[in-house]
Structures are given as structure tokens and as C-alpha cells.
Write a protein that holds these residues in place. Structure first.
Motif, PDB file in Angstrom:
ATOM      1  N   UNK A  27       0.846  -1.188   0.000  1.00  0.00           N
ATOM      2  CA  UNK A  27       0.000   0.000   0.000  1.00  0.00           C
ATOM      3  C   UNK A  27       0.889   1.249   0.000  1.00  0.00           C
ATOM      4  N   UNK A  28       0.572   2.243  -0.801  1.00  0.00           N
ATOM      5  CA  UNK A  28       1.426   3.432  -0.882  1.00  0.00           C
ATOM      6  C   UNK A  28       1.724   4.090   0.466  1.00  0.00           C
ATOM      7  N   UNK A  29       0.796   4.029   1.395  1.00  0.00           N
ATOM      8  CA  UNK A  29       1.003   4.663   2.711  1.00  0.00           C
ATOM      9  C   UNK A  29       2.100   3.971   3.535  1.00  0.00           C
ATOM     10  N   UNK A  30       2.545   2.783   3.103  1.00  0.00           N
ATOM     11  CA  UNK A  30       3.593   2.061   3.820  1.00  0.00           C
ATOM     12  C   UNK A  30       4.980   2.638   3.523  1.00  0.00           C
ATOM     13  N   UNK A  31       5.061   3.506   2.531  1.00  0.00           N
ATOM     14  CA  UNK A  31       6.337   4.063   2.113  1.00  0.00           C
ATOM     15  C   UNK A  31       6.473   5.521   2.535  1.00  0.00           C
ATOM     16  N   UNK A  32       7.689   5.918   2.847  1.00  0.00           N
ATOM     17  CA  UNK A  32       7.960   7.323   3.169  1.00  0.00           C
ATOM     18  C   UNK A  32       7.987   8.141   1.882  1.00  0.00           C
ATOM     19  N   UNK A  33       7.601   9.397   1.977  1.00  0.00           N
ATOM     20  CA  UNK A  33       7.648  10.317   0.843  1.00  0.00           C
ATOM     21  C   UNK A  33       9.114  10.600   0.523  1.00  0.00           C
ATOM     22  N   UNK A  34       9.555  10.293  -0.689  1.00  0.00           N
ATOM     23  CA  UNK A  34      10.964  10.446  -1.061  1.00  0.00           C
ATOM     24  C   UNK A  34      11.438  11.890  -0.969  1.00  0.00           C
ATOM     25  N   UNK A  35      10.564  12.841  -1.238  1.00  0.00           N
ATOM     26  CA  UNK A  35      10.971  14.246  -1.147  1.00  0.00           C
ATOM     27  C   UNK A  35      11.288  14.631   0.299  1.00  0.00           C
ATOM     28  N   UNK A  36      10.536  14.103   1.237  1.00  0.00           N
ATOM     29  CA  UNK A  36      10.798  14.375   2.657  1.00  0.00           C
ATOM     30  C   UNK A  36      12.087  13.680   3.094  1.00  0.00           C
ATOM     31  N   UNK A  37      12.277  12.447   2.648  1.00  0.00           N
ATOM     32  CA  UNK A  37      13.502  11.706   2.986  1.00  0.00           C
ATOM     33  C   UNK A  37      14.727  12.460   2.479  1.00  0.00           C
ATOM     34  N   UNK A  38      14.673  12.919   1.229  1.00  0.00           N
ATOM     35  CA  UNK A  38      15.813  13.637   0.660  1.00  0.00           C
ATOM     36  C   UNK A  38      16.032  14.978   1.344  1.00  0.00           C
ATOM     37  N   UNK A  39      14.972  15.672   1.693  1.00  0.00           N
ATOM     38  CA  UNK A  39      15.114  16.948   2.399  1.00  0.00           C
ATOM     39  C   UNK A  39      15.753  16.732   3.762  1.00  0.00           C
ATOM     40  N   UNK A  40      15.360  15.663   4.448  1.00  0.00           N
ATOM     41  CA  UNK A  40      15.942  15.355   5.759  1.00  0.00           C
ATOM     42  C   UNK A  40      17.427  15.005   5.660  1.00  0.00           C
ATOM     43  N   UNK A  41      17.834  14.487   4.503  1.00  0.00           N
ATOM     44  CA  UNK A  41      19.226  14.082   4.315  1.00  0.00           C
ATOM     45  C   UNK A  41      20.011  15.091   3.488  1.00  0.00           C
TER      46      UNK A  41
END
Length: 60
Positions: A27-41
Motif C-alpha cells: 500500500x502506498x502509505x507504507x512508504x515514506x515520501x521520497x521528497x521528505x527523505x531527501x530533504x531530511x538528508x
């Protein structure tokens, strides 16, 4: 156990898929938003390319 088959059906509305509980863990909700992950890193990574998904096929 976090998501239901009804939630999966709602999330997949408008997308061609085999309506099966076997895909509940995808289910899509099981994955983190890649834009947020990249912004955090941002201080750890340099974005060189952005990929766009064209198709996603899962087997049962």
C-alpha cells in the motif's frame, strides 16, 4: 496489520492492479515520501538525477 484491504482499494483507485489482499504490504502509505527523505538528508546527499516511475508490476 496497520492497513486494511479497504484502504488498499481506496489508495489504488484509478490504478490498474489485481485486487488481492496479497498486495496489502505494498500500500502506498507504507512508504515514506521520497521528497521528505531527501530533504531530511540534504546535508548528507547531493541530488544528481531525479527518476520518475513509469510502471510498477508486482506478482502474486
Amino acid at each position: 496489520k496497520t492497513f486494511t484491504h479497504a484502504q488498499l482499494r481506496k489508495a489504488m483507485a484509478g490504478i490498474e492492479w489485481r485486487d488481492s489482499a496479497a498486495f496489502l504490504d505494498e500500500i502506498p502509505a507504507a512508504y515514506k515520501d521520497i521528497d521528505i527523505v531527501m530533504a531530511d538528508a540534504a546535508d548528507l546527499v547531493e541530488i544528481r538525477h531525479t527518476l520518475r516511475q513509469v510502471v510498477n508490476v508486482k506478482g502474486e
